[in-house]
Design a protein around this motif. Structure first.
Motif, mmCIF file in Angstrom:
data_model
loop_
_atom_site.group_PDB
_atom_site.id
_atom_site.type_symbol
_atom_site.label_atom_id
_atom_site.label_comp_id
_atom_site.label_asym_id
_atom_site.label_seq_id
_atom_site.Cartn_x
_atom_site.Cartn_y
_atom_site.Cartn_z
ATOM 1 N N GLY A 118 0.795 -1.228 0.000
ATOM 2 C CA GLY A 118 0.000 0.000 0.000
ATOM 3 C C GLY A 118 0.823 1.270 0.000
ATOM 4 N N ALA A 119 2.146 1.150 -0.184
ATOM 5 C CA ALA A 119 3.024 2.319 -0.080
ATOM 6 C C ALA A 119 2.695 3.398 -1.108
ATOM 7 C CB ALA A 119 4.485 1.892 -0.218
ATOM 8 N N ALA A 120 2.421 2.968 -2.347
ATOM 9 C CA ALA A 120 2.169 3.942 -3.407
ATOM 10 C C ALA A 120 0.948 4.793 -3.095
ATOM 11 C CB ALA A 120 1.990 3.222 -4.741
ATOM 12 N N LEU A 121 -0.153 4.151 -2.719
ATOM 13 C CA LEU A 121 -1.376 4.903 -2.432
ATOM 14 C C LEU A 121 -1.189 5.815 -1.224
ATOM 15 C CD1 LEU A 121 -4.301 5.532 -3.066
ATOM 16 C CD2 LEU A 121 -4.977 3.566 -1.655
ATOM 17 N N LYS A 122 -0.523 5.316 -0.177
ATOM 18 C CA LYS A 122 -0.311 6.145 1.016
ATOM 19 C C LYS A 122 0.519 7.390 0.685
ATOM 20 C CE LYS A 122 1.316 2.815 3.643
ATOM 21 N NZ LYS A 122 1.900 2.145 4.839
ATOM 22 N N ALA A 123 1.585 7.210 -0.090
ATOM 23 C CA ALA A 123 2.431 8.348 -0.464
ATOM 24 C C ALA A 123 1.674 9.326 -1.355
ATOM 25 C CB ALA A 123 3.690 7.859 -1.177
ATOM 26 N N ASN A 124 0.890 8.812 -2.274
ATOM 27 C CA ASN A 124 0.147 9.681 -3.184
ATOM 28 C C ASN A 124 -0.925 10.482 -2.452
ATOM 29 O OD1 ASN A 124 1.649 8.880 -5.386
ATOM 30 N ND2 ASN A 124 0.218 7.276 -6.009
ATOM 31 N N LEU A 125 -1.608 9.865 -1.501
ATOM 32 C CA LEU A 125 -2.627 10.588 -0.735
ATOM 33 C C LEU A 125 -1.990 11.656 0.145
ATOM 34 C CD1 LEU A 125 -5.009 7.654 0.290
ATOM 35 C CD2 LEU A 125 -5.462 9.468 -1.368
ATOM 36 N N ALA A 126 -0.835 11.320 0.744
ATOM 37 C CA ALA A 126 -0.125 12.305 1.560
ATOM 38 C C ALA A 126 0.339 13.476 0.705
ATOM 39 C CB ALA A 126 1.063 11.645 2.262
ATOM 40 N N ALA A 127 0.825 13.184 -0.505
ATOM 41 C CA ALA A 127 1.271 14.242 -1.414
ATOM 42 C C ALA A 127 0.109 15.123 -1.842
ATOM 43 C CB ALA A 127 1.944 13.625 -2.633
ATOM 44 N N ALA A 128 -1.041 14.525 -2.120
ATOM 45 C CA ALA A 128 -2.216 15.299 -2.517
ATOM 46 C C ALA A 128 -2.607 16.290 -1.427
ATOM 47 C CB ALA A 128 -3.374 14.355 -2.837
ATOM 48 N N ARG A 129 -2.552 15.853 -0.169
ATOM 49 C CA ARG A 129 -2.904 16.751 0.944
ATOM 50 C C ARG A 129 -1.871 17.863 1.124
ATOM 51 N NH1 ARG A 129 -4.346 11.615 3.177
ATOM 52 N NH2 ARG A 129 -2.302 11.454 4.196
ATOM 53 N N ALA A 130 -0.606 17.565 0.829
ATOM 54 C CA ALA A 130 0.473 18.528 1.069
ATOM 55 C C ALA A 130 0.679 19.512 -0.077
ATOM 56 C CB ALA A 130 1.783 17.765 1.325
ATOM 57 N N LEU A 131 0.164 19.193 -1.259
ATOM 58 C CA LEU A 131 0.458 20.005 -2.444
ATOM 59 C C LEU A 131 0.039 21.474 -2.326
ATOM 60 C CD1 LEU A 131 -0.057 17.922 -5.711
ATOM 61 C CD2 LEU A 131 1.869 19.372 -5.093
ATOM 62 N N PRO A 132 -1.178 21.790 -1.884
ATOM 63 C CA PRO A 132 -1.547 23.210 -1.828
ATOM 64 C C PRO A 132 -0.598 24.050 -0.976
ATOM 65 C CG PRO A 132 -3.485 21.838 -1.582
ATOM 66 C CD PRO A 132 -2.304 20.917 -1.512
ATOM 67 N N ARG A 133 -0.211 23.529 0.177
ATOM 68 C CA ARG A 133 0.710 24.274 1.042
ATOM 69 C C ARG A 133 2.068 24.426 0.382
ATOM 70 N NH1 ARG A 133 4.664 22.579 4.595
ATOM 71 N NH2 ARG A 133 5.219 24.111 6.225
ATOM 72 N N ALA A 134 2.575 23.346 -0.243
ATOM 73 C CA ALA A 134 3.893 23.409 -0.879
ATOM 74 C C ALA A 134 3.921 24.452 -1.992
ATOM 75 C CB ALA A 134 4.277 22.035 -1.426
ATOM 76 N N LEU A 135 2.858 24.521 -2.786
ATOM 77 C CA LEU A 135 2.793 25.499 -3.871
ATOM 78 C C LEU A 135 2.567 26.904 -3.329
ATOM 79 C CD1 LEU A 135 0.582 23.434 -6.351
ATOM 80 C CD2 LEU A 135 3.026 23.938 -6.600
ATOM 81 N N ARG A 136 1.716 27.014 -2.324
ATOM 82 C CA ARG A 136 1.375 28.321 -1.742
ATOM 83 C C ARG A 136 2.611 28.990 -1.131
ATOM 84 N NH1 ARG A 136 -2.533 26.420 1.117
ATOM 85 N NH2 ARG A 136 -1.511 26.243 3.133
ATOM 86 N N LEU A 137 3.367 28.243 -0.355
ATOM 87 C CA LEU A 137 4.541 28.817 0.305
ATOM 88 C C LEU A 137 5.615 29.224 -0.695
ATOM 89 C CD1 LEU A 137 4.965 26.482 3.423
ATOM 90 C CD2 LEU A 137 3.932 28.747 3.322
ATOM 91 N N ARG A 138 5.685 28.527 -1.816
ATOM 92 C CA ARG A 138 6.697 28.841 -2.826
ATOM 93 C C ARG A 138 6.206 29.834 -3.872
ATOM 94 N NH1 ARG A 138 7.486 24.075 -0.631
ATOM 95 N NH2 ARG A 138 9.611 23.245 -0.402
ATOM 96 N N GLY A 139 4.941 30.254 -3.766
ATOM 97 C CA GLY A 139 4.392 31.232 -4.688
ATOM 98 C C GLY A 139 4.317 30.741 -6.118
ATOM 99 N N LEU A 140 4.079 29.454 -6.303
ATOM 100 C CA LEU A 140 4.140 28.873 -7.652
ATOM 101 C C LEU A 140 2.761 28.778 -8.290
ATOM 102 C CD1 LEU A 140 6.748 26.036 -7.017
ATOM 103 C CD2 LEU A 140 7.124 28.268 -8.083
#
Length: 344
Positions: free
Chosen positions: A258-280
């Motif tokens: 289940g590693a792939a799905l767990k990593a992908n779901l975690a990335a989906a949740r983290a993406l808005p913050r990662a983009l927002r903080l970097r102004g991208l």
């Protein structure tokens, strides 16, 4: 450090604001020198139409140029009120719109679009009726008015003052709409004003000089220069290029089924913050860890939930034939100025 905190300070000579949730940097606003701020209003002078795109180039003060996407019916030499919608990429014109808004903490005044609207997020009928009464008491046409969700629970006198201030600003700017030369009519809100305007939830506020360092903001800001974003499940890498933003998701050392799905779901949740903080913004392509097509729906649902709470407009386009996920994000902020933090 529990709770929510707004920290207002400077980085070098640049005004900056940080929003912390339980001590973790959740949002960041940094001013940009020598560039028009989003929200700034200009009297521009139409310069030349862009054939094939239907747009119009405009002249702004100090030799700046702007691009209006919808230029139908405009003629060269015509003065036009425009508002900056985002930051321009290097070598490109400033993006503007002719749909000028006057936005504050509680109220948005909309010239040319009469009517009174209240945010749908305010559902209590008594609250809506009270807000309507406040608006009708102090506001008159010809402008339109939108009362924002931050009005809920706010002091009615403060809301009324906000409405009056935005209406007066609209009248003053519209009175300067005509002229033969380009002119800056408002400068747009800086990070401290934007923080007051947009971060309206309950939070403690720190304004002491040096508070970025004393509250650990500088260390977290400096870490944004690294492409790697560690996750509880794996990691993702955010790498902007001139054409697009490329994002790669990895599982790390986890080799379980289940590693792939767990990593992908975690990335989906983290993406808005990662983009927002970097102004991208702009075109974004995400290379998720390979997974079955049956799991794609779960990841997409997680993405939609995460971006729904993000303040920056993002269109989730969907999956390509190669299995990448594409999105288009408004360039509302300048890309993270990593050159400022090399020595942090």
């Amino acid at each position: 450090m529990k709770g929510r905190m707004i920290v207002l300070d400077h980085i070098g000579d640049l005004e900056a604001a940080a929003y912390l949730v339980d001590g973790k940097l959740d949002d960041l606003l940094i001013d940009v020198a020598d560039a028009p701020r989003p929200g700034a209003i200009f009297r521009g002078i139409c310069d030349r139409p862009i054939k094939g795109q239907g747009g119009m180039m405009l002249r702004l003060p100090d030799g700046e140029t702007a691009f209006l996407r919808q230029g139908k019916g405009l003629r060269p030499g015509q003065p036009l009120l425009v508002q900056v919608t985002g930051y321009a990429e290097d070598g490109k014109a400033v993006p503007v719109t002719d749909r000028v808004l006057f936005k504050s903490r509680y109220a948005i005044v909309t010239p040319g679009k009469p009517g009174l609207n209240i945010s749908r997020q305010i559902t209590d009928e008594d609250t809506r009726d009270n807000l309507l009464a406040v608006a009708h008491e102090v506001f008159e046409a010809p402008h339109g008015l939108i009362l924002r969700s931050s009005c809920e629970g706010a002091d009615e006198a403060e809301i009324a003052d906000d409405i009056l201030a935005m209406a007066a600003l609209a009248d003053a700017v519209l009175a300067d709409a005509t002229g033969d030369t380009p002119e800056a009519l408002t400068e747009g809100d800086g990070p401290h004003t934007l923080a007051w305007r947009e971060w309206t939830g309950a939070a403690s506020i720190v304004t002491d000089p040096g508070s970025f360092e004393s509250h650990g903001v500088l260390d977290q800001v400096g870490a944004l220069a690294d492409a790697k974003v560690p996750l509880a499940e794996g990691s993702l890498y955010v790498e902007p290029t001139r054409a697009m933003v490329a994002i790669d998701v990895n599982t790390g050392n986890d080799t379980s089924p289940g590693a792939a799905l767990k990593a992908n779901l975690a990335a989906a949740r983290a993406l808005p913050r990662a983009l927002r903080l970097r102004g991208l913004g702009g075109q974004i392509s995400v290379d998720f860890v390979s997974m079955s097509k049956a799991h794609r729906k779960q990841v997409e649902q997680s993405l939609r939930a995460a971006f729904k709470a993000d303040p920056i407009e993002t269109s989730l386009i969907g999956w390509t034939t190669m299995g990448l996920f594409e999105m288009q994000r408004k360039r509302e902020r300048a890309p993270f100025p990593s050159r400022l933090f090399r020595d942090l």
